[in-house]
Design a protein around this motif. Structure first.
Motif, PDB file in Angstrom:
ATOM      1  N   LYS A 262       0.692  -1.042  -0.003  1.00 42.94           N
ATOM      2  CA  LYS A 262       0.089  -0.060  -0.005  1.00 42.94           C
ATOM      3  C   LYS A 262       0.687   1.124  -0.034  1.00 42.94           C
ATOM      4  N   SER A 263       1.838   1.219   0.900  1.00 41.09           N
ATOM      5  CA  SER A 263       2.553   2.362   0.983  1.00 41.09           C
ATOM      6  C   SER A 263       3.625   2.553  -0.149  1.00 41.09           C
ATOM      7  N   VAL A 264       4.245   1.434  -0.834  1.00 40.20           N
ATOM      8  CA  VAL A 264       5.105   1.779  -1.613  1.00 40.20           C
ATOM      9  C   VAL A 264       4.049   2.246  -3.054  1.00 40.20           C
ATOM     10  N   ASN A 265       3.083   1.681  -3.255  1.00 36.23           N
ATOM     11  CA  ASN A 265       2.351   2.021  -4.255  1.00 36.23           C
ATOM     12  C   ASN A 265       1.871   3.335  -4.364  1.00 36.23           C
ATOM     13  N   ASP A 266       1.848   3.828  -3.245  1.00 33.42           N
ATOM     14  CA  ASP A 266       0.991   5.501  -2.766  1.00 33.42           C
ATOM     15  C   ASP A 266       2.426   6.401  -3.470  1.00 33.42           C
ATOM     16  N   ALA A 267       3.633   5.828  -2.830  1.00 34.80           N
ATOM     17  CA  ALA A 267       4.880   6.484  -2.956  1.00 34.80           C
ATOM     18  C   ALA A 267       5.097   6.631  -4.525  1.00 34.80           C
ATOM     19  N   LEU A 268       4.988   5.331  -5.172  1.00 32.52           N
ATOM     20  CA  LEU A 268       5.008   5.381  -6.939  1.00 32.52           C
ATOM     21  C   LEU A 268       4.144   6.193  -7.303  1.00 32.52           C
ATOM     22  N   ALA A 269       2.831   6.262  -7.059  1.00 33.00           N
ATOM     23  CA  ALA A 269       1.901   7.030  -7.732  1.00 33.00           C
ATOM     24  C   ALA A 269       1.773   8.604  -7.721  1.00 33.00           C
ATOM     25  N   ASN A 270       2.409   8.847  -6.248  1.00 33.18           N
ATOM     26  CA  ASN A 270       2.320  10.337  -6.049  1.00 33.18           C
ATOM     27  C   ASN A 270       3.601  10.893  -5.777  1.00 33.18           C
ATOM     28  N   THR A 271       4.546  10.239  -5.838  1.00 32.17           N
ATOM     29  CA  THR A 271       6.012  10.856  -5.739  1.00 32.17           C
ATOM     30  C   THR A 271       7.094  10.452  -6.682  1.00 32.17           C
ATOM     31  N   LEU A 272       7.147   9.194  -6.911  1.00 31.21           N
ATOM     32  CA  LEU A 272       8.321   8.929  -7.805  1.00 31.21           C
ATOM     33  C   LEU A 272       8.039   8.896  -9.392  1.00 31.21           C
ATOM     34  N   ILE A 273       6.849   8.402  -9.656  1.00 25.02           N
ATOM     35  CA  ILE A 273       6.332   8.502 -11.028  1.00 25.02           C
ATOM     36  C   ILE A 273       6.295  10.155 -11.574  1.00 25.02           C
ATOM     37  N   PRO A 274       5.461  10.958 -10.545  1.00 29.06           N
ATOM     38  CA  PRO A 274       5.378  12.246 -11.252  1.00 29.06           C
ATOM     39  C   PRO A 274       6.862  12.960 -11.218  1.00 29.06           C
ATOM     40  N   ALA A 275       7.715  12.638 -10.356  1.00 30.36           N
ATOM     41  CA  ALA A 275       9.006  13.268 -10.239  1.00 30.36           C
ATOM     42  C   ALA A 275      10.136  12.499 -11.521  1.00 30.36           C
ATOM     43  N   ALA A 276       9.780  11.277 -11.922  1.00 34.51           N
ATOM     44  CA  ALA A 276      10.552  10.691 -13.065  1.00 34.51           C
ATOM     45  C   ALA A 276      10.626  11.952 -14.322  1.00 34.51           C
ATOM     46  N   GLN A 277      11.891  11.925 -14.645  1.00 29.53           N
ATOM     47  CA  GLN A 277      12.123  12.862 -16.003  1.00 29.53           C
ATOM     48  C   GLN A 277      12.176  11.817 -17.314  1.00 29.53           C
ATOM     49  N   ASN A 278      13.043  11.000 -17.160  1.00 23.94           N
ATOM     50  CA  ASN A 278      13.082   9.966 -18.153  1.00 23.94           C
ATOM     51  C   ASN A 278      11.867   9.241 -18.779  1.00 23.94           C
ATOM     52  N   LYS A 279      11.331   9.173 -19.648  1.00 26.45           N
ATOM     53  CA  LYS A 279      10.122   8.457 -20.205  1.00 26.45           C
ATOM     54  C   LYS A 279      10.298   7.065 -19.906  1.00 26.45           C
ATOM     55  N   GLU A 280      11.418   6.416 -20.230  1.00 22.48           N
ATOM     56  CA  GLU A 280      11.750   5.128 -20.137  1.00 22.48           C
ATOM     57  C   GLU A 280      11.527   4.591 -18.558  1.00 22.48           C
ATOM     58  N   LEU A 281      12.127   5.319 -17.665  1.00 25.56           N
ATOM     59  CA  LEU A 281      12.238   5.016 -16.206  1.00 25.56           C
ATOM     60  C   LEU A 281      10.871   5.202 -15.673  1.00 25.56           C
ATOM     61  N   LYS A 282       9.976   6.455 -16.244  1.00 21.76           N
ATOM     62  CA  LYS A 282       8.622   6.707 -15.625  1.00 21.76           C
ATOM     63  C   LYS A 282       7.662   5.380 -16.314  1.00 21.76           C
ATOM     64  N   SER A 283       8.082   4.886 -17.583  1.00 15.32           N
ATOM     65  CA  SER A 283       7.139   3.770 -18.112  1.00 15.32           C
ATOM     66  C   SER A 283       7.373   2.424 -17.199  1.00 15.32           C
ATOM     67  N   LEU A 284       8.709   2.142 -16.655  1.00 16.79           N
ATOM     68  CA  LEU A 284       9.072   1.126 -15.982  1.00 16.79           C
ATOM     69  C   LEU A 284       8.526   1.053 -14.568  1.00 16.79           C
ATOM     70  N   LEU A 285       8.331   2.542 -13.916  1.00 14.25           N
ATOM     71  CA  LEU A 285       7.774   2.602 -12.735  1.00 14.25           C
ATOM     72  C   LEU A 285       6.113   2.426 -12.865  1.00 14.25           C
ATOM     73  N   GLU A 286       5.593   2.747 -14.016  1.00 14.00           N
ATOM     74  CA  GLU A 286       4.224   2.563 -14.086  1.00 14.00           C
ATOM     75  C   GLU A 286       3.848   0.979 -14.360  1.00 14.00           C
ATOM     76  N   THR A 287       4.776   0.426 -15.027  1.00 17.55           N
ATOM     77  CA  THR A 287       4.603  -1.156 -15.142  1.00 17.55           C
ATOM     78  C   THR A 287       4.416  -1.697 -13.628  1.00 17.55           C
ATOM     79  N   GLY A 288       5.707  -1.221 -12.925  1.00 16.37           N
ATOM     80  CA  GLY A 288       5.826  -1.691 -11.602  1.00 16.37           C
ATOM     81  C   GLY A 288       4.708  -1.417 -10.820  1.00 16.37           C
ATOM     82  N   LEU A 289       3.901  -0.359 -10.945  1.00 21.19           N
ATOM     83  CA  LEU A 289       2.913  -0.039 -10.145  1.00 21.19           C
ATOM     84  C   LEU A 289       1.497  -1.026 -10.356  1.00 21.19           C
ATOM     85  N   THR A 290       1.486  -0.990 -11.513  1.00 23.09           N
ATOM     86  CA  THR A 290       0.220  -2.101 -11.915  1.00 23.09           C
ATOM     87  C   THR A 290       0.410  -3.473 -11.493  1.00 23.09           C
ATOM     88  N   LEU A 291       1.668  -3.969 -11.633  1.00 25.48           N
ATOM     89  CA  LEU A 291       2.060  -5.339 -10.845  1.00 25.48           C
ATOM     90  C   LEU A 291       2.051  -5.227  -9.369  1.00 25.48           C
TER      91      LEU A 291
END
Length: 173
Positions: A128-157
């Protein structure tokens, strides 16, 4: 139970950007290190569960956690290698590592049903906490499109992991 959730919450609270700087967003190298560190904790917890648990459902869940988090971490390492980016250790990663070590020590002291229950409850709170951090902190802050995509894929999983953990927690007495 509240001790388990507190441990996971403390770890995941470390994922907030406040530890990096008062108003600064984490950089891509910091995000990569934070995400890898968070994934590595779940691999270590799963390995511990595979050694300690006798519950077939907990073992199956732990195998899924180990497999999936290793795969995402391998993808992250391949991406940073491709991009020639060095993940940057930071206060968030360090705090996660410290909290993870404490949590693994706590879990190590438990056996049988007490271990299974604590492990699964921790997985629920942690995801729950990691998913929240991914969605609200890490993904929005990621600048590289490939990194952002990997984080989004991770969040789904990892949302699937959270639902699986929640279901398993409801069946463990």
């Amino acid at each position: 139970m509240s001790k388990r959730i507190l441990g996971a919450t403390l770890m995941a609270a470390s994922l907030g950007t406040a530890s990096i700087a008062a108003d600064a967003k984490p950089t891509d190298p910091q995000i990569a290190h934070i995400a890898y560190t968070a994934g590595q904790f779940d691999v270590s917890a799963a390995e511990q569960a595979l050694k300690k648990s006798k519950n077939t459902e907990v073992i199956a869940f732990a195998k899924t956690m180990e497999r999936d988090h290793k795969a995402v971490n391998d993808q992250a390492l391949a991406l940073v290698t491709k991009l020639k980016v060095t993940p940057e250790d930071n206060s968030v990663s360090q705090s996660l590592s410290t909290q993870a070590a404490k949590e693994l020590t706590t879990l190590e002291a438990l056996d049988g049903a007490a271990f299974d229950k604590a492990y699964v409850e921790n997985e629920v709170a942690y995801h729950k906490s990691v998913n929240d951090a991914l969605a609200n902190t890490l993904i929005p802050a990621a600048q590289n499109k490939e990194l952002k995509s990997l984080l989004e894929t991770g969040l789904t999983l990892f949302k699937e992991h959270q639902m699986h953990a929640e279901h398993l927690a409801s069946t463990i007495k």
